[in-house]
Design a protein around this motif. Structure first.
Motif: not given
Ligand code: SF4
Length: 418
Positions: A148, A151, A159, A162, A164, A270
């Motif tokens: 994503c 980052w 977020c 998160c 990820t 977001k």
């Molecule tokens: S939760 Fe937010 S930071 Fe995590 S992958 Fe989804 S959009 Fe990206």
């Protein structure tokens, strides 16, 4: 009733009442589970840190009672700080497990699903299949896109719940080719009876839908699974049309939070790049083009005030989408790692509201075959929380009818087209 064998469960505000399978699921999400060192997990699915990091728990299946003939799947938090303080403890061993509530010694029998034999198998590019996709409940979860992009901002605008950015690469393959994905889908379908694969991708600028569409087309043509896609919304809606034409069965939109201030605080990327309105307009576009109940709006409960969560659920169902509600988990390594977990009583209220709201709009929740998601309380599981009224029985009869009527359609959509 669950497989509770003796004693009494404890629900906040209703002490000494046994918990049913859905209530236990909610309480496990809120409290986590302790796994003593002398309890063997031999053969069980390992704890995998993948996707938004929510898959960091131990996969369990709780019997929902002989009448319902189903199990409630839970990914119980076990590695987070709060889980060490949980009243729940795993007991037993591979011959039979139970969850013991140390507050009153009550016990609930549970099953630990076995690790699929295909996990260590290599794709033709020599990547272990568990680094391409993992089972979360009864479905296959794959983070297909590159990491994503939130980052890689400086400073990052990911977020706050998160992880990820920490998982893609170290814990799962950063690159997943279409062939990797097709081969893993085949193994999961043939050997684990998977019917649904969920492709997740976070924020990819304006190219995420374009990137994922060939994956969807290949899975539909070569494997024949139901396919879901979850991606940040894009402003060019023709990308959704291409995805629908490629055969996607389900689209979900992670709004996360309804309150604008909470949204901006917890999901800065977001809020800055998309804004909440885009989530609703992209969702509306897809709802208009897809069968009723094929689109979902995902939110996190336990961060913003509960009233806002209930409002978000109502907004999503009024549009004709079903709500997927994650109970907030302060995952290890996340910016919100030290945040408190939500309370059971509030989360029960939220999940009861999910059922009422879906019922109000006659959403055919639970119609698709064999999709038990362990990371969230599935909307159809919330029937276990509902008051038994005439309206309840009418909706349950409608849901049974929808399941039977949709069976042939789903069978056709799970047939490889190639
Ligand atoms: S939760 Fe937010 S930071 Fe995590 S992958 Fe989804 S959009 Fe990206």
């Amino acid at each position: 009733m669950t497989g509770k064998t003796r004693g009494r469960g404890i629900a906040e505000g209703s002490a000494f009442m046994p918990l049913n399978a859905c209530e236990l699921e909610i309480d496990l999400f809120c409290h986590g589970l302790r796994v003593p060192e002398d309890v063997s997990l031999d053969g069980a699915r390992g704890v995998s840190r993948t996707r938004a990091g929510l898959g960091s728990g131990l996969e369990l299946a709780i019997p929902a009672g002989s009448r319902l003939k189903r199990e409630i799947w839970v990914n119980a938090p076990v590695v987070e700080h709060f889980a060490r303080l949980s009243p729940y403890r795993l007991a037993g061993g591979p011959a039979g497990y139970a969850i013991v509530d140390d507050r009153d010694a009550s016990q609930y029998s549970v099953r630990l699903p076995l690790e699929p034999s295909w996990y260590p198998r290599l794709t033709s590019r020599e990547v272990p299949m568990h680094r391409i996709g993992v089972l979360q409940g009864t479905y296959l979860a794959i983070y297909a896109n590159p990491t994503c992009a939130f980052w890689s901002y400086s400073p990052p605008v990911n977020c706050k719940f998160c992880t990820t950015g920490q998982n893609v690469g170290p814990n799962e393959s950063a690159v997943k080719t279409i062939q990797d994905v097709v081969e893993t889908c085949w193994a999961a379908k043939n050997e684990s009876g998977v019917t649904f694969v969920h492709l997740n991708g976070g924020f990819q600028g304006s190219r995420g839908l374009e990137f994922i569409t060939p994956y969807v087309r290949a899975i539909k043509r070569q494997v024949g699974l139901l396919v879901g896609v979850q991606m940040s919304p894009e402003r060019e809606f023709s990308g959704y049309d291409a995805l629908i034409d490629a055969g996607v069965d389900h689209l979900s939109f992670c709004l996360e939070l309804l309150d604008p201030q909470w949204f901006a605080r917890i999901c800065p990327g977001k809020a800055r790049v998309h804004g909440q309105a885009l989530y609703f307009s992209a969702m509306a576009h897809c709802i208009n083009r897809m069968p009723y109940g094929a689109v979902s709006g995902e939110i996190i409960a336990g961060i913003e005030p509960v009233a806002k969560t209930l409002e978000a659920i109502d907004r999503i169902t009024a549009m004709g989408a079903f709500p997927t509600v994650c109970i907030f988990r302060p995952t290890v390594g996340a910016d919100m790692e030290e945040w408190p977990t939500p309370s059971y009583s509030e989360m029960r209220t939220v999940m009861e509201h999910v059922y009422q709201s879906c019922r109000r709009h006659w959403l055919p929740i639970g119609a698709a075959p064999n999709i038990e998601v362990s990371l969230v309380v599935n909307p159809d599981e919330t029937a276990l929380l509902a008051e038994r009224t005439i309206g309840f029985y009418a909706y349950e009869a409608y849901r049974r009818f929808a399941r039977v009527a949709a069976a042939a359609v789903f069978r056709r959509r799970m047939y490889p087209a190639a």
